[in-house]
Design a protein around this motif. Structure first.
Motif, mmCIF file in Angstrom:
data_model
loop_
_atom_site.group_PDB
_atom_site.id
_atom_site.type_symbol
_atom_site.label_atom_id
_atom_site.label_comp_id
_atom_site.label_asym_id
_atom_site.label_seq_id
_atom_site.Cartn_x
_atom_site.Cartn_y
_atom_site.Cartn_z
ATOM 1 N N ARG A 120 -1.819 -11.317 -1.711
ATOM 2 C CA ARG A 120 -1.949 -9.874 -1.855
ATOM 3 C C ARG A 120 -2.115 -9.500 -3.326
ATOM 4 N NH1 ARG A 120 1.728 -6.106 1.849
ATOM 5 N NH2 ARG A 120 3.464 -7.363 1.075
ATOM 6 N N PHE B 247 -5.727 -10.512 -4.523
ATOM 7 C CA PHE B 247 -6.719 -9.586 -3.967
ATOM 8 C C PHE B 247 -6.632 -8.231 -4.663
ATOM 9 C CE2 PHE B 247 -7.798 -6.168 -1.010
ATOM 10 C CZ PHE B 247 -9.103 -6.511 -0.684
ATOM 11 N N SER B 248 -5.424 -7.726 -4.871
ATOM 12 C CA SER B 248 -5.238 -6.417 -5.498
ATOM 13 C C SER B 248 -5.701 -6.433 -6.953
ATOM 14 C CB SER B 248 -3.770 -5.991 -5.426
ATOM 15 O OG SER B 248 -3.358 -5.845 -4.092
ATOM 16 N N TYR B 249 -5.370 -7.499 -7.669
ATOM 17 C CA TYR B 249 -5.761 -7.594 -9.077
ATOM 18 C C TYR B 249 -7.281 -7.639 -9.229
ATOM 19 C CZ TYR B 249 -6.303 -9.463 -13.776
ATOM 20 O OH TYR B 249 -6.687 -9.650 -15.079
ATOM 21 N N LEU B 250 -7.923 -8.499 -8.447
ATOM 22 C CA LEU B 250 -9.368 -8.651 -8.564
ATOM 23 C C LEU B 250 -10.104 -7.397 -8.101
ATOM 24 C CD1 LEU B 250 -9.841 -12.346 -7.353
ATOM 25 C CD2 LEU B 250 -9.896 -11.468 -9.704
ATOM 26 N N SER B 251 -9.674 -6.811 -6.984
ATOM 27 C CA SER B 251 -10.368 -5.632 -6.462
ATOM 28 C C SER B 251 -10.220 -4.438 -7.395
ATOM 29 C CB SER B 251 -9.860 -5.284 -5.067
ATOM 30 O OG SER B 251 -8.481 -4.976 -5.087
ATOM 31 N N SER B 252 -9.035 -4.263 -7.995
ATOM 32 C CA SER B 252 -8.843 -3.148 -8.917
ATOM 33 C C SER B 252 -9.626 -3.372 -10.204
ATOM 34 C CB SER B 252 -7.356 -2.951 -9.227
ATOM 35 O OG SER B 252 -6.799 -4.109 -9.813
ATOM 36 N N ILE C 208 -12.437 -5.114 -10.562
ATOM 37 C CA ILE C 208 -13.852 -4.906 -10.259
ATOM 38 C C ILE C 208 -14.166 -3.425 -10.121
ATOM 39 C CG2 ILE C 208 -15.626 -5.269 -8.480
ATOM 40 C CD1 ILE C 208 -14.294 -8.015 -7.966
ATOM 41 N N SER C 209 -13.215 -2.658 -9.567
ATOM 42 C CA SER C 209 -13.420 -1.225 -9.342
ATOM 43 C C SER C 209 -13.191 -0.394 -10.599
ATOM 44 C CB SER C 209 -12.485 -0.730 -8.238
ATOM 45 O OG SER C 209 -12.702 -1.448 -7.038
ATOM 46 N N THR D 270 -1.399 -0.649 -4.598
ATOM 47 C CA THR D 270 -1.818 -1.691 -5.541
ATOM 48 C C THR D 270 -0.878 -1.754 -6.735
ATOM 49 O OG1 THR D 270 -4.132 -1.373 -4.893
ATOM 50 C CG2 THR D 270 -3.723 -2.507 -6.981
#
Length: 208
Positions: free
Chosen positions: A5, A8-13, A15-16, A47
């Motif tokens: 988790r 996923f949260s680190y990478l998605s934030s 990238i966003s 997140t």
């Protein structure tokens, strides 16, 4: 699963375009269990909590999160869903939360129980459950003020869109519950509410 988790949260934030900046009133001893209580205005808050906690933890959240593919995986396995309108569901959920604390886990909860329908958001009254549980279990409360996530993405971002930026999070000093009784639950709730409300007011004054 919490490590997955976090990744996923680190990478998605990242990238966003969302960067989470944590300000600590004092160093947190992550060897201890906590009930983490934070205000809630945005999906980014989840997140923020995932990136903050440095020990095994579970979320305590609304049953509707079971319908989301990603959150549903966690709320069917390690997290604790609750049906907000049901006292029986709340009782069972807090009983399960107590068992998780006894197992050495930290509980993350948004004590407002909802995202404010007002825009800009208004801090909603806190539910009593987390504070009674903290006293029963002798666990410290860790108050967290999420200062500006709603500016970047209010709720799920559908109504007002999203804007990349820095998410400022204030992690307050833990509050000990060792010498408190059930009769002190309301005072504890009010104390945590005031800490978060005052920090939000300070944040607003800085913007003016």
């Amino acid at each position: 699963m919490n490590r997955m988790r976090w990744v996923f949260s680190y990478l998605s934030s990242l990238i966003s375009g969302f960067i989470f900046r944590f300000n600590f009133e004092e160093k947190v001893d992550w060897s201890k269990r906590y009930i983490i209580c934070a205000n809630h205005t945005s999906n980014l808050d989840i997140t923020a909590m995932i990136l903050l906690v440095k020990r095994n933890y579970v979320f305590f959240g609304k049953e509707e999160l079971l319908d989301n593919f990603i959150t549903g995986i966690y709320f069917r396995t390690i997290d604790i869903p609750v049906k907000r309108e049901s006292k029986i569901s709340a009782f069972r959920a807090f009983k399960k939360a107590g068992e998780k604390l006894k197992d050495g886990k930290t509980i993350v909860i948004f004590p407002e129980g909802m995202i404010s329908e007002h825009y800009p958001p208004v801090l909603q009254p806190f539910k009593n459950g987390p504070f009674r549980l903290a006293i029963e279990q002798g666990v410290q409360i860790l108050p967290v003020t999420i200062c500006n996530n709603w500016n970047l993405m209010w709720d799920d971002g559908k109504r007002y869109g999203t804007s990349p930026g820095i998410c400022d999070i204030c992690v307050h000093a833990p509050i000990d519950t060792a010498n408190l009784t059930a009769e002190d639950a309301d005072d504890l709730k009010n104390k945590v509410y005031e800490i978060i409300a005052n920090q939000l007011e300070v944040q607003q004054q800085r913007k003016q």
